[in-house]
Design a protein around this motif. Structure first.
Motif, PDB file in Angstrom:
ATOM      1  N   LEU A   2       0.774  -1.261   0.134  1.00  0.00           N
ATOM      2  CA  LEU A   2      -0.020   0.008  -0.137  1.00  0.00           C
ATOM      3  C   LEU A   2       0.776   1.293  -0.117  1.00  0.00           C
ATOM      4  CD1 LEU A   2      -2.697  -1.110   2.825  1.00  0.00           C
ATOM      5  CD2 LEU A   2      -2.708  -1.391   0.292  1.00  0.00           C
ATOM      6  N   GLU A   3       0.855   2.114  -1.004  1.00  0.00           N
ATOM      7  CA  GLU A   3       1.538   3.304  -1.080  1.00  0.00           C
ATOM      8  C   GLU A   3       0.738   4.595  -1.172  1.00  0.00           C
ATOM      9  OE1 GLU A   3       4.643   4.314  -1.313  1.00  0.00           O
ATOM     10  OE2 GLU A   3       3.911   6.206  -1.746  1.00  0.00           O
ATOM     11  N   LYS A   4       1.187   5.656  -0.348  1.00  0.00           N
ATOM     12  CA  LYS A   4       0.389   6.707  -0.236  1.00  0.00           C
ATOM     13  C   LYS A   4       0.340   7.638  -1.283  1.00  0.00           C
ATOM     14  CE  LYS A   4       1.125  10.616   3.222  1.00  0.00           C
ATOM     15  NZ  LYS A   4       1.948  10.752   4.230  1.00  0.00           N
ATOM     16  N   ARG A  49      15.360  13.989   2.477  1.00  0.00           N
ATOM     17  CA  ARG A  49      15.949  13.909   3.852  1.00  0.00           C
ATOM     18  C   ARG A  49      15.894  12.331   3.996  1.00  0.00           C
ATOM     19  NH1 ARG A  49      10.436  16.493   6.241  1.00  0.00           N
ATOM     20  NH2 ARG A  49      10.890  17.922   4.965  1.00  0.00           N
ATOM     21  N   ASP A  50      16.807  11.793   5.137  1.00  0.00           N
ATOM     22  CA  ASP A  50      16.821  10.740   5.515  1.00  0.00           C
ATOM     23  C   ASP A  50      16.672  10.705   7.130  1.00  0.00           C
ATOM     24  OD1 ASP A  50      16.460   7.960   5.169  1.00  0.00           O
ATOM     25  OD2 ASP A  50      18.572   7.671   4.649  1.00  0.00           O
ATOM     26  N   CYS A  51      16.400   9.554   7.673  1.00  0.00           N
ATOM     27  CA  CYS A  51      16.374   9.293   9.066  1.00  0.00           C
ATOM     28  C   CYS A  51      17.771   8.850   9.532  1.00  0.00           C
ATOM     29  CB  CYS A  51      15.359   8.245   9.408  1.00  0.00           C
ATOM     30  SG  CYS A  51      13.718   8.689   8.765  1.00  0.00           S
ATOM     31  N   GLY A  98      20.722   3.937   2.361  1.00  0.00           N
ATOM     32  CA  GLY A  98      19.458   2.968   2.171  1.00  0.00           C
ATOM     33  C   GLY A  98      19.704   2.031   1.078  1.00  0.00           C
ATOM     34  N   MET A  99      20.539   2.405   0.145  1.00  0.00           N
ATOM     35  CA  MET A  99      20.436   1.387  -1.170  1.00  0.00           C
ATOM     36  C   MET A  99      20.988  -0.231  -0.369  1.00  0.00           C
ATOM     37  SD  MET A  99      19.453   3.177  -3.647  1.00  0.00           S
ATOM     38  CE  MET A  99      18.482   4.272  -2.405  1.00  0.00           C
ATOM     39  N   THR A 100      22.042  -0.204   0.338  1.00  0.00           N
ATOM     40  CA  THR A 100      22.533  -1.551   0.834  1.00  0.00           C
ATOM     41  C   THR A 100      21.648  -1.844   1.967  1.00  0.00           C
ATOM     42  OG1 THR A 100      24.224  -0.274   2.014  1.00  0.00           O
ATOM     43  CG2 THR A 100      24.726  -1.578   0.075  1.00  0.00           C
ATOM     44  N   LYS A 153       9.254   9.114  -3.308  1.00  0.00           N
ATOM     45  CA  LYS A 153       9.775   9.846  -2.097  1.00  0.00           C
ATOM     46  C   LYS A 153      11.232   9.525  -1.907  1.00  0.00           C
ATOM     47  CE  LYS A 153       6.005  11.606  -0.813  1.00  0.00           C
ATOM     48  NZ  LYS A 153       5.805  13.263  -0.754  1.00  0.00           N
ATOM     49  N   THR A 154      11.666   9.121  -0.911  1.00  0.00           N
ATOM     50  CA  THR A 154      13.291   9.375  -0.669  1.00  0.00           C
ATOM     51  C   THR A 154      14.086   8.701  -1.756  1.00  0.00           C
ATOM     52  OG1 THR A 154      12.661   9.149   1.732  1.00  0.00           O
ATOM     53  CG2 THR A 154      15.107   9.328   1.081  1.00  0.00           C
ATOM     54  N   THR A 155      13.504   7.194  -2.057  1.00  0.00           N
ATOM     55  CA  THR A 155      14.305   6.572  -2.980  1.00  0.00           C
ATOM     56  C   THR A 155      14.180   7.333  -4.326  1.00  0.00           C
ATOM     57  OG1 THR A 155      13.584   4.442  -1.756  1.00  0.00           O
ATOM     58  CG2 THR A 155      14.324   4.265  -4.080  1.00  0.00           C
ATOM     59  N   GLY A 156      13.306   7.982  -4.763  1.00  0.00           N
ATOM     60  CA  GLY A 156      13.420   8.917  -6.306  1.00  0.00           C
ATOM     61  C   GLY A 156      14.330  10.008  -6.045  1.00  0.00           C
TER      62      GLY A 156
HETATM   63  C1  LIG Z   1      20.128  13.421  -0.317  1.00  0.00           C
HETATM   64  C2  LIG Z   1      20.372  11.999  -0.301  1.00  0.00           C
HETATM   65  C3  LIG Z   1      21.054  11.270  -0.593  1.00  0.00           C
HETATM   66  C4  LIG Z   1      21.262   9.741  -0.525  1.00  0.00           C
HETATM   67  N1  LIG Z   1      22.170   9.241  -1.290  1.00  0.00           N
HETATM   68  C5  LIG Z   1      22.139   7.561  -1.183  1.00  0.00           C
HETATM   69  C6  LIG Z   1      23.139   6.859  -1.686  1.00  0.00           C
HETATM   70  O1  LIG Z   1      23.789   7.312  -2.452  1.00  0.00           O
HETATM   71  N2  LIG Z   1      23.179   5.470  -1.427  1.00  0.00           N
HETATM   72  C7  LIG Z   1      22.431   4.901  -0.355  1.00  0.00           C
HETATM   73  O2  LIG Z   1      22.527   3.882  -0.020  1.00  0.00           O
HETATM   74  N3  LIG Z   1      21.681   5.641   0.469  1.00  0.00           N
HETATM   75  C8  LIG Z   1      21.330   6.962   0.103  1.00  0.00           C
HETATM   76  N4  LIG Z   1      20.498   7.850   0.616  1.00  0.00           N
HETATM   77  C9  LIG Z   1      19.597   7.219   1.428  1.00  0.00           C
HETATM   78  C10 LIG Z   1      18.469   6.282   0.675  1.00  0.00           C
HETATM   79  O3  LIG Z   1      17.994   7.113  -0.478  1.00  0.00           O
HETATM   80  C11 LIG Z   1      17.072   6.208   1.610  1.00  0.00           C
HETATM   81  O4  LIG Z   1      17.692   5.373   2.686  1.00  0.00           O
HETATM   82  C12 LIG Z   1      16.406   5.106   0.943  1.00  0.00           C
HETATM   83  O5  LIG Z   1      15.838   5.556  -0.302  1.00  0.00           O
HETATM   84  C13 LIG Z   1      14.941   5.035   1.982  1.00  0.00           C
HETATM   85  O6  LIG Z   1      14.059   4.186   1.331  1.00  0.00           O
HETATM   86  P1  LIG Z   1      12.756   3.959   1.785  1.00  0.00           P
HETATM   87  O7  LIG Z   1      11.947   2.623   1.199  1.00  0.00           O
HETATM   88  O8  LIG Z   1      13.083   3.357   3.505  1.00  0.00           O
HETATM   89  O9  LIG Z   1      11.838   4.983   1.922  1.00  0.00           O
HETATM   90  P2  LIG Z   1      11.046   5.918   0.609  1.00  0.00           P
HETATM   91  O10 LIG Z   1      11.590   5.662  -0.463  1.00  0.00           O
HETATM   92  O11 LIG Z   1      10.804   7.126   1.214  1.00  0.00           O
HETATM   93  O12 LIG Z   1       9.700   5.054   0.705  1.00  0.00           O
HETATM   94  C14 LIG Z   1       8.796   5.071   1.725  1.00  0.00           C
HETATM   95  C15 LIG Z   1       7.584   5.064   1.074  1.00  0.00           C
HETATM   96  O13 LIG Z   1       6.306   4.873   1.901  1.00  0.00           O
HETATM   97  C16 LIG Z   1       5.218   5.849   1.687  1.00  0.00           C
HETATM   98  N5  LIG Z   1       4.496   6.006   2.735  1.00  0.00           N
HETATM   99  C17 LIG Z   1       4.821   7.174   3.876  1.00  0.00           C
HETATM  100  N6  LIG Z   1       3.634   6.978   4.708  1.00  0.00           N
HETATM  101  C18 LIG Z   1       2.922   6.176   4.213  1.00  0.00           C
HETATM  102  C19 LIG Z   1       1.621   5.874   4.714  1.00  0.00           C
HETATM  103  N7  LIG Z   1       0.759   6.334   5.924  1.00  0.00           N
HETATM  104  N8  LIG Z   1       0.621   5.068   4.007  1.00  0.00           N
HETATM  105  C20 LIG Z   1       1.209   4.590   2.676  1.00  0.00           C
HETATM  106  N9  LIG Z   1       2.670   4.824   2.428  1.00  0.00           N
HETATM  107  C21 LIG Z   1       3.229   5.700   2.889  1.00  0.00           C
HETATM  108  C22 LIG Z   1       6.166   6.922   0.948  1.00  0.00           C
HETATM  109  O14 LIG Z   1       5.178   7.805  -0.002  1.00  0.00           O
HETATM  110  C23 LIG Z   1       7.180   6.436   0.356  1.00  0.00           C
HETATM  111  O15 LIG Z   1       6.750   6.136  -1.208  1.00  0.00           O
HETATM  112  C24 LIG Z   1      20.268   9.230   0.380  1.00  0.00           C
HETATM  113  C25 LIG Z   1      19.568   9.768   1.039  1.00  0.00           C
HETATM  114  C26 LIG Z   1      19.516  11.210   0.968  1.00  0.00           C
HETATM  115  C27 LIG Z   1      18.429  12.109   1.510  1.00  0.00           C
END
Ligand SMILES: Cc1cc2nc3c(=O)[nH]c(=O)nc-3n(C[C@H](O)[C@H](O)[C@H](O)COP(=O)(O)OP(=O)(O)OC[C@H]3O[C@@H](n4cnc5c(N)ncnc54)[C@H](O)[C@@H]3O)c2cc1C
Length: 470
Positions: free
Chosen positions: A58-60, A331-333, A362-364, A66-69
């Protein structure tokens, strides 16, 4: 402006993988409900659907946007200068396991790319953490020694492909980079092939226990499942879990420029601040340079000059004819001890899992997290799980950092959502937390498994640490 990644894919790249729900459907059921379609959620869905689990994602918003893009998408176990820190704070075994978990993740991602034949511009590259400052050289050398002591074959180098001189760098060989959204598209194809379903524009607002299973409440329908994975980047359930007391967010900026001349090999990030991160990316046959940096705590306003401006100056200095094509930020956490939180969401929510706190790696980390959680669901012991335990709390060691984080980074957004539970302090059991009222003020209380008490209090737009009590 959209990121390079989002701008360079076709609008319909993901649309063929999105499931439609009948408007009169009020509930669905599956084995595992995954909330969030970023790299973490989709990696979980990929592995689980391949193993025969029925998954619903389920994606909002939209898939991967979001962050991954908005990432830089370097796939590396070199997370800045980290291994010397890990050895000193957590010992050699933890440091080695962190390294091996992330090295395994590079291999796993390559394996997925090959098995699923994903055309995502995956390429191996060396990764360098460098310094141009003599004062930071010793830190680089310490990192090399730390890695040596872990038996990892890194190099200390004084020359790189960068267009400026450095004092020294630690080089990890055979790391990688890719186009993150093309990779996600490959994961989606496999998930759908394995009978998984992905619903977008569907916000999840609660997860509640229902007998031996859970109901996930979303804006369109409810999902009944035995397992739930919270892959929302920032965990959206505040109590229990209390992730808002255990993490803060940091924003960074990226520009993609046409350098108008040929580029270097390798991926780079400097030690120290301000941060500068570099990689190349080939888009439609043209090689672009990505420069990242301008970091600041999320919520602390920063000027264009201090963010994109600094990156643009860097581009102009070494590539005077360059042209900025894309600018974006995200942003990242970051967890208090800099290690991601992976595992059970809270001891009060067995079979609900989380992966967060990837601290811009977050990629690895998402692959490490997906493997740990999939093993947990399959009842298999994962040798790295202990290190990332999402319910760990180390009150004494991290008290200063926690206090600093809460004062500086948390904000009232979290507390605004709370309703005070009708509880007294003494009603709160170990390993749990609640919001209670003290002198007419809301206070968040958490007791860990040994009875150590943590208290946070909202003050105007900030949370302030009240006390660590034993
Ligand atoms: C500037 C920057 C550069 C980075 N570069 C690197 C890099 O070079 N190498 C690396 O390893 N990492 C990198 N990172 C970190 C990496 O991009 C993230 O850690 C990773 O993309 C997080 O993925 P995720 O799936 O946890 O989050 P997201 O990609 O944010 O996915 C979470 C999803 O949950 C959805 N969501 C949120 N709330 C709800 C809800 N209530 N209901 C349904 N859906 C919801 C969101 O819409 C989103 O699509 C970088 C981060 C930043 C900030």
């Amino acid at each position: 402006m959209n990121s390079l990644w989002i701008s360079s894919i076709n609008e319909d790249m993901f649309s063929k993988y999105i499931s439609n729900s009948d408007s009169d459907v009020s509930s669905l059921s599956c084995d595992v409900c995954i909330v969030g379609a970023g790299i973490f959620g989709l990696t979980c869905a990929y592995y689980l659907s391949k193993l025969g689990f029925k998954v619903i994602v389920l994606e909002k918003y939209k898939i991967g946007q979001k962050t991954t893009g908005h990432t830089t998408a370097k796939i590396t176990s070199s997370h800045g200068l980290f291994y010397d820190y890990l050895i000193h704070n957590y010992g050699t075994k933890c440091a080695k396991d962190y390294l091996n978990a992330n090295e395994d993740a590079i291999y796993n991602i390559k394996n997925i790319v090959d098995c699923e034949n994903i055309k995502c511009d995956f390429e191996f590259q060396n990764n360098y953490v460098y310094t141009t400052k003599i004062d930071d050289l010793q830190k680089i050398k310490n990192e090399v020694s730390a890695l040596d002591s872990l038996g990892y074959n890194c190099d200390f180098v004084t020359e790189t492909g960068l267009p400026f001189e450095i004092k020294g760098a630690v080089c990890f060989k055979k790391q990688a980079q890719f186009h993150p959204l093309k990779y996600l598209s490959g994961l989606c194809k496999s998930i759908i092939h394995n009978n998984g379903k992905i619903f977008t524009n569907n916000t999840v607002f609660d997860v509640k226990k229902d007998g031996d299973s859970y109901v996930t409440f979303s804006s369109k329908f409810n999902v009944n499942s035995k397992y739930v994975i919270i892959a929302t980047h920032y965990p959206f359930i505040n109590v229990p879990g209390f992730y808002f007391t255990k993490m803060y967010q940091s924003t960074s900026y990226i520009i993609a420029v046409d350098p108008k001349k040929s580029l270097f090999n390798g991926m780079y990030i400097n030690a120290g601040s301000p941060t500068f991160s570099f990689r190349s990316a080939k888009i439609d046959g043209k090689e672009l340079l990505l420069i990242g940096g301008g970091d600041h705590k999320t919520g602390h306003p920063s000027s264009y000059r201090d963010t994109y401006g600094v990156l643009e100056d860097m581009a102009k200095k070494f590539y005077p004819d360059s042209e900025v094509l894309y600018r974006w930020d995200t942003r990242d956490c970051i967890s208090l001890d800099k290690i991601p939180y992976i595992g059970t969401y809270s001891n009060f929510m067995p079979n609900v899992f989380v992966g967060t706190g990837f601290k811009k790696w977050g990629m690895t980390s998402s692959n490490v997290a997906a493997n740990i959680i999939v093993d947990e669901i399959c009842g298999k012991k994962n040798k790295y799980a202990y290190l990332f335990d999402s319910n760990r709390l180390k009150p004494i060691k991290n008290a200063d950092e926690m206090k600093n984080m809460i004062v500086q980074s948390s904000n009232s957004l979290f507390f605004d959502k709370f309703k005070s539970a009708n509880m007294n302090f003494d009603d709160i059991a170990n390993d749990s937390g609640s919001i209670i009222e003290v002198n007419n003020e809301k206070v968040g209380i958490y007791k860990d498994s040994s009875g150590n008490i943590f208290a946070v209090k909202p003050v105007c737009t900030h949370l302030r640490m009240l006390a660590f009590l034993e």
